[in-house]
Every structure is written in structure tokens, then in C-alpha cells.
Design an enzyme around this catalytic site. Structure first.
Site, PDB file in Angstrom:
ATOM      1  N   ARG A 267       0.853  -1.190   0.000  1.00 45.73           N
ATOM      2  CA  ARG A 267       0.000   0.000   0.000  1.00 45.73           C
ATOM      3  C   ARG A 267       0.891   1.242   0.000  1.00 45.73           C
ATOM      4  O   ARG A 267       1.981   1.249   0.609  1.00 45.73           O
ATOM      5  CB  ARG A 267      -0.881   0.045   1.259  1.00 45.73           C
TER       6      ARG A 267
ATOM      7  N   HIS B  74      -0.875   0.533  -9.725  1.00 45.85           N
ATOM      8  CA  HIS B  74      -1.635  -0.372  -8.839  1.00 45.85           C
ATOM      9  C   HIS B  74      -2.281  -1.506  -9.651  1.00 45.85           C
ATOM     10  O   HIS B  74      -3.495  -1.728  -9.596  1.00 45.85           O
ATOM     11  CB  HIS B  74      -2.696   0.411  -8.048  1.00 45.85           C
TER      12      HIS B  74
HETATM   13  P1  NAP Z   1      -1.829 -11.538   5.023  1.00 49.40           P
HETATM   14  O1  NAP Z   1      -2.018 -12.953   4.594  1.00 49.40           O
HETATM   15  O2  NAP Z   1      -2.754 -10.971   6.048  1.00 49.40           O
HETATM   16  O3  NAP Z   1      -0.327 -11.406   5.537  1.00 49.40           O
HETATM   17  C1  NAP Z   1       0.147 -10.293   6.232  1.00 49.40           C
HETATM   18  C2  NAP Z   1       1.539 -10.581   6.771  1.00 49.40           C
HETATM   19  O4  NAP Z   1       2.054  -9.378   7.358  1.00 49.40           O
HETATM   20  C3  NAP Z   1       1.535 -11.655   7.871  1.00 49.40           C
HETATM   21  O5  NAP Z   1       2.663 -12.483   7.733  1.00 49.40           O
HETATM   22  C4  NAP Z   1       1.657 -10.830   9.162  1.00 49.40           C
HETATM   23  O6  NAP Z   1       2.304 -11.502  10.234  1.00 49.40           O
HETATM   24  C5  NAP Z   1       2.516  -9.676   8.679  1.00 49.40           C
HETATM   25  N1  NAP Z   1       2.351  -8.503   9.546  1.00 49.40           N
HETATM   26  C6  NAP Z   1       1.246  -7.759   9.757  1.00 49.40           C
HETATM   27  N2  NAP Z   1       1.490  -6.781  10.638  1.00 49.40           N
HETATM   28  C7  NAP Z   1       2.793  -6.919  11.007  1.00 49.40           C
HETATM   29  C8  NAP Z   1       3.634  -6.220  11.900  1.00 49.40           C
HETATM   30  N3  NAP Z   1       3.189  -5.171  12.616  1.00 49.40           N
HETATM   31  N4  NAP Z   1       4.911  -6.650  12.042  1.00 49.40           N
HETATM   32  C9  NAP Z   1       5.357  -7.712  11.357  1.00 49.40           C
HETATM   33  N5  NAP Z   1       4.612  -8.423  10.475  1.00 49.40           N
HETATM   34  C10 NAP Z   1       3.340  -8.030  10.318  1.00 49.40           C
HETATM   35  O7  NAP Z   1      -1.896 -10.536   3.773  1.00 49.40           O
HETATM   36  P2  NAP Z   1      -1.708 -10.895   2.226  1.00 49.40           P
HETATM   37  O8  NAP Z   1      -2.930 -11.539   1.682  1.00 49.40           O
HETATM   38  O9  NAP Z   1      -0.410 -11.574   2.043  1.00 49.40           O
HETATM   39  O10 NAP Z   1      -1.674  -9.404   1.599  1.00 49.40           O
HETATM   40  C11 NAP Z   1      -0.667  -8.476   1.940  1.00 49.40           C
HETATM   41  C12 NAP Z   1      -1.013  -7.096   1.395  1.00 49.40           C
HETATM   42  O11 NAP Z   1      -0.786  -7.027  -0.012  1.00 49.40           O
HETATM   43  C13 NAP Z   1      -2.478  -6.679   1.523  1.00 49.40           C
HETATM   44  O12 NAP Z   1      -2.789  -6.243   2.838  1.00 49.40           O
HETATM   45  C14 NAP Z   1      -2.588  -5.562   0.512  1.00 49.40           C
HETATM   46  O13 NAP Z   1      -2.309  -4.325   1.135  1.00 49.40           O
HETATM   47  C15 NAP Z   1      -1.495  -5.885  -0.502  1.00 49.40           C
HETATM   48  N6  NAP Z   1      -2.052  -6.147  -1.859  1.00 49.40           N
HETATM   49  C16 NAP Z   1      -1.704  -5.326  -2.890  1.00 49.40           C
HETATM   50  C17 NAP Z   1      -2.197  -5.574  -4.166  1.00 49.40           C
HETATM   51  C18 NAP Z   1      -1.768  -4.759  -5.366  1.00 49.40           C
HETATM   52  O14 NAP Z   1      -2.347  -4.866  -6.453  1.00 49.40           O
HETATM   53  N7  NAP Z   1      -0.736  -3.955  -5.267  1.00 49.40           N
HETATM   54  C19 NAP Z   1      -3.073  -6.660  -4.381  1.00 49.40           C
HETATM   55  C20 NAP Z   1      -3.390  -7.490  -3.302  1.00 49.40           C
HETATM   56  C21 NAP Z   1      -2.871  -7.220  -2.046  1.00 49.40           C
HETATM   57  P3  NAP Z   1       1.660 -12.801  10.946  1.00 49.40           P
HETATM   58  O15 NAP Z   1       1.627 -13.872   9.879  1.00 49.40           O
HETATM   59  O16 NAP Z   1       2.601 -13.123  12.039  1.00 49.40           O
HETATM   60  O17 NAP Z   1       0.283 -12.399  11.387  1.00 49.40           O
END
Ligand code: NAP
Length: 312
Positions: free
Chosen positions: A227, A275
Site C-alpha cells: 500500500r 496499482h
Molecule cells: P496476510 O495474509 O494478512 O499477511 C500479512 C503478513 O504481514 C503476515 O505475515 C503478518 O504476520 C505480517 N504482519 C502484519 N502486521 C505486522 C507487523 N506489525 N509486524 C510484522 N509483520 C506483520 O496478507 P496478504 O494476503 O499476504 O496481503 C498483503 C497485502 O498485499 C495486503 O494487505 C494488501 O495491502 C497488498 N495487496 C496489494 C495488491 C496490489 O495490487 N498492489 C493486491 C493485493 C494485495 P503474521 O503472519 O505473524 O500475522
């Protein structure tokens, strides 16, 4: 018949009507600000960035479905009704597209593609050896969740030295795990290429800042695909201009669309994409929502429910 309200900009909502009609004929679909419907009739909402204060006005709301994997746009509503479950979109195709974006930009950097593009433009036959073997190129992934883990596995399978940072410890074969704020400095010191795949939460907003960049090795490369709110854009430009960082690939921005006047557009060390790393596929997302509503109505538990206190 259950009622789902699409709370999306009108031009977006039009795109979703046919997929919902085709994949979820048992649902009554309405569009916010287009269709007249009493608020008490709304059972479910499908949205990305709802207007603040709107969701709390639906007294019989059973669940909110996010169009995207990230839910920061929904949880930024200070009046979000916290008792209503918020379900995020988790989809294999979406995760694979995100991983592809990351692999593409890792390889563009690792294989020095920008140097060869410049040589081609100058009609120069400029052979150069790759500076390091992949085993000696250390990739660090901030966020080892659904997308971060898949990206780590793909890059590991290409022989890069991969580590991930998350809140809790992970056990992914061949991927070094760093956990919690205390292990962040050690993770950064060993990351030649840093990929941000964190959710945007109060803890992670602005994490890609001058202090963090200073802890990366000289000539590190940064990819932000999570983001725009994660990145302090002025700090990135300063770290690139000082010569500490060698380049960056950015898919997400503080303000989107990226304003015409932004210096990021023309910075020689920055690649900008609008994006598009992954876009939720309408039929897959409509099917995802319809399946979960059917299960929920049968009394089964919802999956991929976000913890509003954690923010992801
Ligand atoms: P997810 O499965 O919820 O994974 C989030 C990861 O971040 C988890 O490993 C979590 O740790 C870690 N995390 C969260 N807060 C943290 C902190 N304070 N310190 C350390 N680690 C932390 O999310 P996802 O599905 O992989 O998606 C990730 C992000 O990609 C989305 O939130 C979105 O913003 C972005 N995205 C972007 C696009 C684009 O087109 N550019 C498309 C889709 C998604 P734990 O495992 O220990 O909980």
C-alpha cells in the site's frame, strides 16, 4: 433471498453486476447510490473503500466482504461496526499475480535490465557480467502471509537467499524467519532486495522510511507492492539520490492516481506501475462471496475474517 449491497464507485459497480448475476443468481444485488433500498433490508455489503459512517447505518448487516486482499480502506472508517465480521478476499490467482510482479521486478534488478535498456537505446553492445550469483543475493520480504509466503517460495526455488519478516515466527522450507520488531534490524541488514507485502495498519503505516532505508545494505533495491501508506515517498527519493539505495519499483502510492506533479514519475531510479500488480477477478470474487454467504446462512463459520483490533 438475501440482499447484497455493492458499495463501490458507480463505474466499478457496473463491472461487478454481471459476474454477480451469473455466479450468484440466488442473491439480490443492489448498488449504493443507484438503487433505492431501505437500510434494514441489507444483509451483506461488498466494498473496497466505503464512505465513512455508512456501514453503521445498516441495522441488519451480517457481514462485510472486501473486494481486495487488503482491508485498510474498510477499516479506515472510524465508525466501522466492529461486531460485523469483515471478510477479506483470499484467492490463489490473485496471490500468484502478486508473486509474478515481485519476481519480475527482482529479476529486472538482478539481471540489470535497465542497464541493457539504456545500452539498446544508445545502440551499444555492452556486455556485462551479473554481479552476484542468486545464492549471494539476499531477498527480504516484509510480511510472510498468503502473498508473501508464495513469493518467498518462488524466489527460493530460483535459488535466491530468501528471508521473511512477520509478527509471528514462520516455518517455510528454505526461508529464514525473522519475527517481531526486535528482529527487524537484523532482517534489514541482510536484505539486498526488500519487498513490502505487509497489510496497512497503524503499526505498519510509514514503515518504509529513512530510518528503515538506512539499515539496508548499500545499493539495496526496494519493491513496494502493498500500500502507498507504507512508504514515505520523500525519504525514498532522498535515499536514492544520496546513492544509498540503487532503485525502487512501486505499484502503490500515497495518492492514487499518482498526481501528474509527483517526482516519482520521472525519477531515473524508480519504476512506476499504476496499482496493477494484481486485480481481483470479478467472477472469482463474486463466486467467493456467494459461497461464503451460502455457508454462513447454513450456520457455518466464515473464513478469512479480519481482526479489526490488529487491522488485518
Ligand atoms: P496476510 O495474509 O494478512 O499477511 C500479512 C503478513 O504481514 C503476515 O505475515 C503478518 O504476520 C505480517 N504482519 C502484519 N502486521 C505486522 C507487523 N506489525 N509486524 C510484522 N509483520 C506483520 O496478507 P496478504 O494476503 O499476504 O496481503 C498483503 C497485502 O498485499 C495486503 O494487505 C494488501 O495491502 C497488498 N495487496 C496489494 C495488491 C496490489 O495490487 N498492489 C493486491 C493485493 C494485495 P503474521 O503472519 O505473524 O500475522
Amino acid at each position: 433471498m438475501k440482499t447484497v449491497l455493492l458499495v463501490l464507485p458507480l463505474d466499478w459497480a457496473e463491472v461487478w453486476l454481471v459476474p454477480f448475476a451469473e455466479t450468484a443468481p440466488d442473491l439480490r444485488i443492489h448498488v449504493h447510490e443507484r438503487d433505492a433500498i431501505a437500510h434494514h433490508e441489507i444483509d451483506y455489503v461488498f466494498t473496497f473503500r466505503p464512505p465513512h459512517g455508512l456501514l453503521k447505518t445498516f441495522p441488519n448487516l451480517k457481514a462485510v466482504f472486501s473486494l481486495g486482499a487488503g482491508v485498510d480502506g474498510v477499516l479506515s472508517d472510524p465508525e466501522y461496526p466492529r461486531h460485523v465480521p469483515l471478510v477479506r478476499f483470499v484467492d490463489e490467482t490473485l496471490s500468484r499475480e502478486m508473486a509474478q510482479y515481485c519476481v519480475l521486478h527482482v529479476l529486472m534488478h538482478y539481471r540489470m535490465q535497465r542497464t541493457f535498456d539504456a545500452a539498446q537505446a544508445a545502440r551499444e553492445w555492452r556486455q556485462a557480467l551479473l554481479p552476484k550469483r542468486p545464492q549471494e543475493t539476499r531477498i527480504g520480504i516484509l510480511g510472510l502471509g498468503e502473498i508473501g509466503t508464495l513469493t518467498a517460495e518462488w524466489l527460493r526455488d530460483m535459488d535466491f537467499a530468501v528471508a521473511g519478516w512477520s509478527r509471528t515466527r514462520k516455518h517455510v522450507r528454505g526461508v529464514e524467519s525473522f519475527a517481531g520488531a526486535g528482529e527487524l534490524p537484523a532482517f534489514l541488514h541482510r536484505s539486498d532486495i526488500l519487498i513490502c507485502l505487509l497489510p496497512l495498519t497503524p503499526d505498519t503505516r510509514g514503515i518504509l522510511n529513512a530510518k528503515l532505508f538506512a539499515q539496508l545494505p548499500q545499493d539495496a533495491f526496494v519493491i513496494n507492492v502493498a500500500r502507498g501508506g507504507h512508504l514515505v515517498e520523500a525519504d525514498l527519493i532522498a535515499a536514492l539520490d544520496s546513492g544509498h539505495l540503487s532503485g525502487a519499483a512501486l505499484d502503490v502510492f500515497h495518492t492514487e492516481p499518482l498526481p501528474q506533479a509527483s517526482p516519482l514519475w520521472s525519477h531515473p531510479k524508480i519504476t512506476v506501475t499504476p496499482h496493477i500488480a494484481a486485480i481481483s477477478e470479478p467472477c472469482a470474487a463474486a463466486r467467493y462471496v456467494a459461497e461464503r454467504i451460502a455457508r454462513f446462512e447454513r450456520g457455518e463459520k466464515l473464513d478469512n475474517v479480519v481482526d479489526p483490533a490488529r487491522g488485518y
